[in-house]
Design a protein around this motif. Structure first.
Motif, PDB file in Angstrom:
ATOM      1  N   ALA A 146       0.723  -1.232  -0.084  1.00 18.88           N
ATOM      2  CA  ALA A 146       0.104  -0.050  -0.034  1.00 18.88           C
ATOM      3  C   ALA A 146       0.991   1.434   0.162  1.00 18.88           C
ATOM      4  CB  ALA A 146      -0.741   0.237   1.133  1.00 18.88           C
ATOM      5  N   MET A 147       1.829   1.281   0.601  1.00 15.24           N
ATOM      6  CA  MET A 147       2.760   2.213   0.807  1.00 15.24           C
ATOM      7  C   MET A 147       3.238   2.597  -0.667  1.00 15.24           C
ATOM      8  SD  MET A 147       4.327   4.370   3.140  1.00 15.24           S
ATOM      9  CE  MET A 147       4.230   3.657   4.787  1.00 15.24           C
ATOM     10  N   VAL A 148       3.599   1.675  -1.550  1.00 15.50           N
ATOM     11  CA  VAL A 148       4.260   1.770  -2.743  1.00 15.50           C
ATOM     12  C   VAL A 148       3.106   1.994  -3.773  1.00 15.50           C
ATOM     13  CG1 VAL A 148       6.477   1.230  -1.833  1.00 15.50           C
ATOM     14  CG2 VAL A 148       4.852  -0.354  -2.951  1.00 15.50           C
ATOM     15  N   ARG A 167       8.826  -0.256  -7.569  1.00 20.37           N
ATOM     16  CA  ARG A 167       8.317   0.042  -6.396  1.00 20.37           C
ATOM     17  C   ARG A 167       8.025  -1.375  -5.479  1.00 20.37           C
ATOM     18  NH1 ARG A 167       4.475   2.411 -10.331  1.00 20.37           N
ATOM     19  NH2 ARG A 167       4.440   4.439  -9.991  1.00 20.37           N
ATOM     20  N   VAL A 168       8.278  -2.163  -6.157  1.00 20.72           N
ATOM     21  CA  VAL A 168       8.244  -3.808  -5.644  1.00 20.72           C
ATOM     22  C   VAL A 168       9.581  -3.971  -4.861  1.00 20.72           C
ATOM     23  CG1 VAL A 168       8.290  -6.365  -5.656  1.00 20.72           C
ATOM     24  CG2 VAL A 168       6.616  -4.860  -7.183  1.00 20.72           C
ATOM     25  N   ILE A 222       9.495  12.007  -7.983  1.00 20.45           N
ATOM     26  CA  ILE A 222       8.540  12.581  -6.950  1.00 20.45           C
ATOM     27  C   ILE A 222       8.174  11.393  -6.059  1.00 20.45           C
ATOM     28  CG2 ILE A 222       6.151  13.413  -6.808  1.00 20.45           C
ATOM     29  CD1 ILE A 222       6.627  14.671  -9.412  1.00 20.45           C
ATOM     30  N   GLU A 223       7.808  10.323  -6.690  1.00 19.25           N
ATOM     31  CA  GLU A 223       7.428   9.235  -5.405  1.00 19.25           C
ATOM     32  C   GLU A 223       8.579   8.894  -4.433  1.00 19.25           C
ATOM     33  OE1 GLU A 223       5.592   5.802  -7.527  1.00 19.25           O
ATOM     34  OE2 GLU A 223       4.606   6.950  -8.834  1.00 19.25           O
ATOM     35  N   PHE A 279      19.258  17.024  -7.990  1.00 20.38           N
ATOM     36  CA  PHE A 279      18.732  18.235  -7.423  1.00 20.38           C
ATOM     37  C   PHE A 279      17.277  18.068  -6.987  1.00 20.38           C
ATOM     38  CE2 PHE A 279      22.638  20.241  -8.201  1.00 20.38           C
ATOM     39  CZ  PHE A 279      22.370  21.623  -8.131  1.00 20.38           C
ATOM     40  N   ALA A 280      16.633  16.971  -7.785  1.00 24.95           N
ATOM     41  CA  ALA A 280      15.202  16.828  -7.551  1.00 24.95           C
ATOM     42  C   ALA A 280      15.029  16.195  -6.210  1.00 24.95           C
ATOM     43  CB  ALA A 280      14.806  16.196  -8.860  1.00 24.95           C
ATOM     44  N   LEU A 281      16.021  15.391  -5.664  1.00 29.54           N
ATOM     45  CA  LEU A 281      15.749  14.458  -4.693  1.00 29.54           C
ATOM     46  C   LEU A 281      16.207  15.041  -3.356  1.00 29.54           C
ATOM     47  CD1 LEU A 281      16.412  11.189  -6.532  1.00 29.54           C
ATOM     48  CD2 LEU A 281      14.025  11.818  -5.415  1.00 29.54           C
TER      49      LEU A 281
END
Length: 367
Positions: free
Chosen positions: A135-137, A157-158, A190-191, A214-216
């Motif tokens: 659920a978190m991912v 994600r897994v 973003i995720e 830079f984004a993270l």
């Protein structure tokens, strides 16, 4: 105090308590020095990126932290305790690998819960934890699928769910976005950052992509030739690079070579082929020492009378702006950003200027 000590002291003051600490960490492979006695500190609940080109030592450093490589010399501490002699499986550290390393014969939920079986948890407890991790991912609907039935982003994600289910103190990510296309990389950035914030966990992420870093990142550790050039927040690294290497690698600054002409508390003066300029700069520069004046492309202004002349050599349409390349004094290459509807013509002579107060003087070369 050497440069490495200053990095450690300044980072400690900025971050306070450290989750992870490296002291003179060195790695040698058969006479090749992959990591050269680096010092670093990483704060709890932060997203930190190891950034640098291929072969700079960032992956070797990550693997030593994870326990997949032995340290040739030095110390790595987690929560104030040395990791020496502790195997990868016994460290409170999990790793998401570049290829995700999923078991093809197991379902998504079986992959995620695989590590829990060794902790002798009951089946209901394992099922509950797997459900929460999926659920978190956002992978609950895919629980029964096999890895081959998933996209690259879904497989990642897994892999993340499998890594976080054990609630590690530190999560290592070894170029986890490199196999994804550009659009999916943007989405996963973003995720990843959102997941790190929700978990309140420390992420240490290896990449060669400065835009990704830079984004993270809350902090970026820039590596070059096995050494740490600078560890700071992204804005600090961009605006106040510690060396010419960092200035060039991060954002492609225009580097005007020169030598220090004067030093005061207010500013440093540098003598360059374009003239003498007083600008802020790194500490420790001395009279007569080689240095570079760092001019970000967005700092150069086009069409002013008080500037210097340059010849336009190339233009690149970037959508909302033009990247214009020019040469001054015959061989000094410069890049600038132009927001006009049309750029100056190739071969034309233009006048350029900049505000010295917004420029930056860095040490010549790198470590």
């Amino acid at each position: 105090m050497n440069a490495a000590d200053r990095v450690v002291d300044e980072t400690e003051e900025r971050q306070g308590r450290s989750l992870l600490r490296g002291i003179a960490v060195h790695k040698e492979y058969g006479g090749v020095h992959a990591v050269r006695g680096v010092d670093f500190r990483i704060a709890p609940n932060s997203y930190v990126t190891l950034l640098g080109p291929s072969g700079c030592g960032k992956t070797s450093l990550l693997r030593m932290i994870g326990g997949f490589e032995e340290i040739s010399s030095g110390i790595i501490e987690l929560d104030g305790r040395s990791l020496a002699g502790i195997s990868a499986s016994r460290r409170p550290v999990n790793t998401v690998f570049q290829n995700y390393a999923l078991f093809p014969h197991l379902s998504v939920e079986e992959n995620v819960g695989f590590g829990l079986a060794y902790r002798r948890l009951s089946k209901p407890e394992i099922a509950s934890k797997v459900e929460a991790a999926l659920a978190m991912v956002q992978m609950t609907p895919m629980a029964k699928r096999r890895p081959r039935q998933l996209s690259g982003g879904q497989q990642q994600r897994v892999a993340l769910a499998r890594a976080i289910i054990n609630e590690p103190r530190l999560l290592l990510l070894d170029e986890p976005l490199s196999a994804l296309d550009r659009r999916m990389r943007k989405d996963m950035q973003i995720e990843l950052k959102d997941l790190q914030r929700r978990l309140g966990m420390t992420f240490l992420h290896v990449t060669h992509d400065q835009e990704e870093a830079f984004a993270l990142s809350d902090e970026i550790i820039v590596m070059n030739n096995g050494r740490i050039e600078q560890q700071s927040a992204p804005a600090e690294i961009y605006r106040r690079p510690a060396s010419a290497y960092v200035a060039d690698f991060i954002g492609g600054a225009n580097l005007v070579p020169g030598k220090i002409h004067g030093v005061s508390d207010a500013a440093t003066a540098i003598e360059t082929p374009l003239g003498i300029f007083a600008s802020p700069g790194v500490s420790g520069l001395r009279m007569g020492s080689p240095a570079v004046l760092c001019l970000r492309p967005e700092l150069l202004r086009l069409g002013t009378d008080e500037g210097f002349e340059a010849t336009v050599t190339h233009t690149v349409f970037k959508g909302a702006e033009w990247l214009v390349e020019a040469r001054a004094l015959g061989n000094l290459a410069l890049s600038l950003i132009v927001h006009d509807a049309e750029p100056p013509a190739i071969g034309s002579t233009v006048s350029l200027s900049f505000d010295p107060a917004r420029a930056w003087i860095a040490a010549a070369g790198g470590n």
